[in-house]
Design a protein around this motif. Structure first.
Motif, short mmCIF file in Angstrom:
data_model
loop_
_atom_site.label_atom_id
_atom_site.label_comp_id
_atom_site.label_asym_id
_atom_site.label_seq_id
_atom_site.Cartn_x
_atom_site.Cartn_y
_atom_site.Cartn_z
N THR A 130 42.35 52.79 40.10
CA THR A 130 43.14 51.79 40.55
C THR A 130 43.10 51.21 41.74
OG1 THR A 130 45.24 53.00 41.34
CG2 THR A 130 44.97 52.97 39.04
N CYS A 131 43.63 50.13 41.85
CA CYS A 131 43.58 49.40 43.29
C CYS A 131 44.33 50.25 44.28
CB CYS A 131 44.27 48.17 43.26
SG CYS A 131 43.41 46.86 42.12
N ARG A 132 44.93 51.22 43.92
CA ARG A 132 45.70 52.18 44.92
C ARG A 132 44.91 53.38 45.20
NH1 ARG A 132 50.08 49.78 42.27
NH2 ARG A 132 50.04 51.41 40.83
N GLY A 133 43.78 53.43 44.26
CA GLY A 133 42.90 54.68 44.49
C GLY A 133 43.13 55.71 43.57
N GLU A 134 44.21 55.61 42.77
CA GLU A 134 44.50 56.69 41.66
C GLU A 134 43.53 56.64 40.85
OE1 GLU A 134 49.24 56.19 42.37
OE2 GLU A 134 48.13 55.10 40.58
N ARG A 135 43.15 57.82 40.27
CA ARG A 135 42.17 58.04 39.06
C ARG A 135 43.11 58.22 37.85
NH1 ARG A 135 36.86 60.14 41.08
NH2 ARG A 135 36.18 60.59 38.91
N ARG A 136 42.55 57.18 36.89
CA ARG A 136 43.47 57.32 35.41
C ARG A 136 42.14 57.41 34.29
NH1 ARG A 136 48.03 52.65 36.70
NH2 ARG A 136 49.44 53.89 37.89
N TRP A 137 42.66 57.77 33.29
CA TRP A 137 41.98 57.85 31.82
C TRP A 137 42.52 56.53 31.21
CZ3 TRP A 137 37.33 59.44 30.46
CH2 TRP A 137 36.82 60.53 31.33
N MET A 138 41.91 55.84 30.52
CA MET A 138 42.34 54.56 29.81
C MET A 138 41.40 54.47 28.43
SD MET A 138 42.05 50.51 31.02
CE MET A 138 40.08 50.45 30.90
N PHE B 184 45.71 49.29 35.75
CA PHE B 184 44.96 49.00 36.95
C PHE B 184 45.63 49.04 38.26
CE2 PHE B 184 42.10 47.98 33.42
CZ PHE B 184 40.85 48.30 33.96
N GLY B 185 46.59 48.91 38.17
CA GLY B 185 47.71 48.74 39.67
C GLY B 185 47.14 47.44 40.25
N TYR B 186 47.09 46.47 39.30
CA TYR B 186 46.38 45.33 39.92
C TYR B 186 47.35 44.03 40.06
CZ TYR B 186 42.56 41.64 40.76
OH TYR B 186 41.65 40.95 41.22
N PRO B 187 47.64 43.70 41.34
CA PRO B 187 48.65 42.46 41.73
C PRO B 187 48.60 41.40 40.60
CG PRO B 187 47.60 43.31 43.68
CD PRO B 187 46.81 43.62 42.52
N VAL B 188 49.97 41.11 39.88
CA VAL B 188 50.02 39.95 39.13
C VAL B 188 49.94 38.63 39.90
CG1 VAL B 188 51.39 38.83 37.45
CG2 VAL B 188 51.31 41.28 37.26
N GLY B 189 48.81 37.71 39.37
CA GLY B 189 48.71 36.79 40.28
C GLY B 189 47.41 36.59 40.99
N ASN B 190 46.89 37.75 41.29
CA ASN B 190 45.54 37.99 41.93
C ASN B 190 44.42 37.46 41.07
OD1 ASN B 190 46.91 39.01 44.02
ND2 ASN B 190 45.40 40.60 44.25
N PRO B 191 43.55 36.70 41.61
CA PRO B 191 42.44 36.27 40.63
C PRO B 191 41.76 37.29 39.78
CG PRO B 191 41.84 36.00 42.82
CD PRO B 191 43.22 36.38 42.85
N LEU B 192 41.57 37.18 38.61
CA LEU B 192 40.81 38.09 37.57
C LEU B 192 39.24 37.94 37.66
CD1 LEU B 192 43.08 38.67 34.66
CD2 LEU B 192 42.62 40.47 36.66
N ARG B 193 38.68 38.49 38.50
CA ARG B 193 37.12 38.47 38.57
C ARG B 193 36.50 39.49 37.89
NH1 ARG B 193 38.59 36.67 43.70
NH2 ARG B 193 38.18 34.10 43.96
#
Length: 313
Positions: free
Chosen positions: A97-105, A50-59
């Motif tokens: 992703t949080c950076r705006g990249e499109r990905r398949w998961m 997800f390109g999500y910063p580790v430590g940021n709250p997961l909501r």
């Protein structure tokens, strides 16, 4: 000398490290969601996807917003079904992703029950973007003409059936249009295949721009092109569109310092309603109309109507 069995047993911390490394190399992460609190737990692999910063709250609400609309609906439906039935589900979803990249998961969902009730859901998430891109590339190669990028004959036949059987849009197709370039063989013989290819690519571009709202624009092969018209539907208006197309395609092309004169003959058949006729029948009618256009002097169009008469455009 016997090998000491104890020597092959890895320490727990090494085993965990190797396991995490293998998951990271495969771009896989594990996740869990407490159903009562909706608290999310991720391994590092999911953060990476997800390109999500580790430590940021997961909501959960924020994470769900990262799914592309259709994938979000499919994910929520699958989640609800797993909670209801307890049966695991795996599906491919598209995210930004949080950076705006499109990905398949690739998302797997399972449920854990406590006291007979689902208490949490869990599973894995794997980045399969490269796999999807490879599949899409193969599909493009199989369905498009490599020179012009238009649909090829195989895709055209599939899309024709989809369009005329589209109940949601009432099978909205009005005419099948065949286009054949006039004097293309002479151009190829005189100036060579590079000039011919440039001519075909230019014609494809003109058709793509002129018929961007059409059901489909394709190249059947050689100098033959095909269009499924959605609109207009009235024969007189279709004939007018075909006349405009003849004029549009007859504009000269400048290539490599040369002034190339091109033109096209067009034959079309009305699809009619209800759509009960086979595509082979429509092709035969459009081909007959195309023959009449060429016999009448080329650089013109004919429309073969339901009543079996051709109309000069």
């Amino acid at each position: 000398m016997k090998e000491d069995p104890a020597a092959s047993v890895l320490p727990d911390e090494v085993r965990v490290r190797l396991y995490d490394q293998a998951l990271n190399d495969a771009r896989i992460g594990a996740w869990e969601c407490d159903l009562e609190t909706e608290r999310l737990s991720w391994t590092s692999g999911v953060y990476d996807i997800f390109g999500y910063p580790v430590g940021n709250p997961l909501r959960r609400t924020s994470i769900v917003d990262l799914y592309v609309d259709e994938s979000r609906r499919n994910m929520e439906l699958a989640r609800a079904e797993v909670i209801r039935s307890g049966r695991p589900v795996t599906l491919d979803t598209e995210i930004r992703t949080c950076r705006g990249e499109r990905r398949w998961m690739r998302l797997s969902i399972n449920a854990a029950r406590e006291g007979g009730r689902p208490a949490r859901i869990f599973g894995s998430k794997q980045d399969v973007t490269s796999d999807r891109q490879a599949i899409e590339s193969l599909r493009q190669q199989a369905e498009t003409d490599p020179l012009t990028g238009l649909a090829n004959r195989a895709l055209f036949q599939v899309r024709y059936r989809e369009i005329v059987n589209d109940a949601l849009n009432h099978g909205f197709a009005s005419a099948l249009v065949l286009i054949d370039l006039d004097g293309f063989k002479e151009l190829n013989d005189t100036l060579g295949h590079l000039a011919g290819d440039a001519c075909l690519c230019e014609v494809a571009q003109r058709l793509r721009r002129a018929f961007h709202d059409a059901g489909l624009v394709g190249r059947l092969g050689g100098d033959e092109f095909v269009i499924i018209l959605r609109a207009p539907t009235h024969p007189a208006r279709i004939a007018h569109v075909l006349q405009q197309t003849v004029a549009m395609l007859s504009r000269p092309l400048f290539w490599n310092g040369c002034h190339l004169e091109i033109s096209a003959s067009i034959g079309a058949a009305l699809v009619g309603r209800p759509h009960r006729r086979r595509i082979a029948e429509l092709f035969a009618e459009a081909d007959l109309a195309l023959y009449e256009a060429k016999a009448a002097g080329r650089n013109r169009a004919h429309l073969f109507g339901d009543e079996g008469q051709s109309r000069a455009a």
